[in-house]
Motif scaffolding. Sequence first.
Motif, PDB file in Angstrom:
ATOM      1  N   LYS A 192       0.787  -1.159  -0.106  1.00  0.00           N
ATOM      2  CA  LYS A 192      -0.013   0.087   0.011  1.00  0.00           C
ATOM      3  C   LYS A 192       0.979   1.232  -0.132  1.00  0.00           C
ATOM      4  CE  LYS A 192      -3.834  -1.839   2.752  1.00  0.00           C
ATOM      5  NZ  LYS A 192      -4.709  -1.698   4.061  1.00  0.00           N
ATOM      6  N   GLY A 193       0.361   2.304  -0.324  1.00  0.00           N
ATOM      7  CA  GLY A 193       0.932   3.750  -0.287  1.00  0.00           C
ATOM      8  C   GLY A 193       0.284   4.411   0.869  1.00  0.00           C
ATOM      9  N   ASP A 194       0.744   5.752   0.896  1.00  0.00           N
ATOM     10  CA  ASP A 194       0.094   6.587   2.113  1.00  0.00           C
ATOM     11  C   ASP A 194      -1.259   6.744   2.261  1.00  0.00           C
ATOM     12  OD1 ASP A 194      -0.325   8.867   3.944  1.00  0.00           O
ATOM     13  OD2 ASP A 194       1.103   9.863   2.828  1.00  0.00           O
ATOM     14  N   PRO A 195      -1.796   6.279   3.543  1.00  0.00           N
ATOM     15  CA  PRO A 195      -3.338   6.271   3.605  1.00  0.00           C
ATOM     16  C   PRO A 195      -4.049   7.399   3.702  1.00  0.00           C
ATOM     17  CG  PRO A 195      -2.331   5.603   5.760  1.00  0.00           C
ATOM     18  CD  PRO A 195      -1.314   5.667   4.521  1.00  0.00           C
ATOM     19  N   LYS A 196      -3.247   8.526   3.510  1.00  0.00           N
ATOM     20  CA  LYS A 196      -3.809   9.815   3.647  1.00  0.00           C
ATOM     21  C   LYS A 196      -3.986  10.312   2.099  1.00  0.00           C
ATOM     22  CE  LYS A 196      -0.857  12.111   6.113  1.00  0.00           C
ATOM     23  NZ  LYS A 196       0.064  10.974   6.165  1.00  0.00           N
ATOM     24  N   ALA A 200      -3.569   6.166  -3.576  1.00  0.00           N
ATOM     25  CA  ALA A 200      -3.310   4.981  -2.738  1.00  0.00           C
ATOM     26  C   ALA A 200      -4.689   4.183  -2.247  1.00  0.00           C
ATOM     27  CB  ALA A 200      -2.644   5.432  -1.483  1.00  0.00           C
ATOM     28  N   GLN A 201      -5.604   4.811  -1.967  1.00  0.00           N
ATOM     29  CA  GLN A 201      -6.653   4.029  -1.425  1.00  0.00           C
ATOM     30  C   GLN A 201      -7.177   3.591  -2.825  1.00  0.00           C
ATOM     31  OE1 GLN A 201      -9.201   7.080   0.272  1.00  0.00           O
ATOM     32  NE2 GLN A 201      -7.642   7.824   1.364  1.00  0.00           N
ATOM     33  N   ASN A 254       3.857   2.357  -5.904  1.00  0.00           N
ATOM     34  CA  ASN A 254       4.500   3.211  -6.707  1.00  0.00           C
ATOM     35  C   ASN A 254       6.085   2.574  -6.846  1.00  0.00           C
ATOM     36  OD1 ASN A 254       6.021   3.682  -4.224  1.00  0.00           O
ATOM     37  ND2 ASN A 254       6.259   5.964  -4.741  1.00  0.00           N
ATOM     38  N   ASP A 255       6.737   3.302  -7.711  1.00  0.00           N
ATOM     39  CA  ASP A 255       7.859   3.076  -8.217  1.00  0.00           C
ATOM     40  C   ASP A 255       9.188   2.912  -7.141  1.00  0.00           C
ATOM     41  OD1 ASP A 255       6.978   2.564 -10.643  1.00  0.00           O
ATOM     42  OD2 ASP A 255       7.870   4.320 -11.652  1.00  0.00           O
ATOM     43  N   ASP A 256       9.144   3.758  -6.274  1.00  0.00           N
ATOM     44  CA  ASP A 256      10.045   3.773  -5.288  1.00  0.00           C
ATOM     45  C   ASP A 256       9.969   2.478  -4.347  1.00  0.00           C
ATOM     46  OD1 ASP A 256      10.679   7.058  -4.478  1.00  0.00           O
ATOM     47  OD2 ASP A 256       9.198   6.660  -5.843  1.00  0.00           O
TER      48      ASP A 256
END
Length: 350
Positions: A192-196, A200-201, A254-256
């Motif tokens: 997952k990514g940043d939930p904010k 990402a959601q 994401n790519d990072d």
Amino acid sequence: MIEKQRVAQGDATLYDVARLAGVSAMTVSRVINGTKRVNDDTRERVATAAAQLKYEVNVAARAARVGSLRIGLLYSNPSAAFLSAFLVGAMDQCSSSGARLILEKCEGQRGWRDAIDNLVAGGVNGILLTPPLCDSLPVLKLLAELDIPAVAVATARPSKSTSAVRIDDYEGALSMVRHLISLGHRDIAFIKGDPKHTPAQLRYRAFLDAMEEAGLEVPPARVAEGMFTYRSGLPAARRLLEQSERPSAIFACNDDMAAAVVAVAHGMRLEVPRDLAVCGFDDTPLATTVWPNLTTVHQPIGEMGQVAVELISEQIRCQRKRLPSVVEHRLLPYNVVPRLSSTRDWKASA
């Protein structure tokens, strides 16, 4: 009352100036940015208050500078690869339009207030909001109160009152999972990514929907938390790859974080894509820097930077001419870019 020590140090803020002048912060912002909706008496009170507090803005000079565009860019805990790609597009557009781009980083949970104050003090006419600030309701509310035009970049749910530039994150992630399934993968994990951050959601929801569409289960152990940074991708990758039964593919938000997965896999002597397929999202320059090159969802980040500058410039011009500002939401195209990290013959080479 304003603390004497802070005033003596010249650390007064826009809000301190507003309190001393007996006006709103929005009025101070208007004076600083040279808008014409302030009478001479109020303008003089603001200038006097700023001088008394040693507020580090030459109010008269800012008010007189009405010809040039000064665009602020607010960022916080970004993907370094995303930010660099976005800056290239934004700076190119600023250069061609004669605008200046001023960057300000938010520090800490409430650092955005100081960052916005710094940008206003620097005389910006409008502000670009990069992820995850593009989804911050307090930030959007404050900019509206200050009468500062804003453009949200890469938000999945743009506000009706704020212009935005984005892609369809849900469909992009859905396409990527379908791509992995078409290659024969059935055990796919997700970071997952940043939930904010709304994209990402949506990317996570698309992952779950695509797996359900294919009749595939997603055990909780196949989902790891990340924050869009390379550093956060490292423990997430280890958590997924140190399980007794590893997934055959990992889709990072994401790519990072996808690059972090590749690094962890190499450290465990796993071969990508023979032992593990890895996919990311954004198609930043990092995607073609790591080896093997990342399969990813192409988001036209540089073009988004150009469009964001175009949108904010138009809003600033409307404000100066006292015309109603038109909110515009630009949806740019995406596409899945297959590369070596998920090559089609992964099963044959295993």
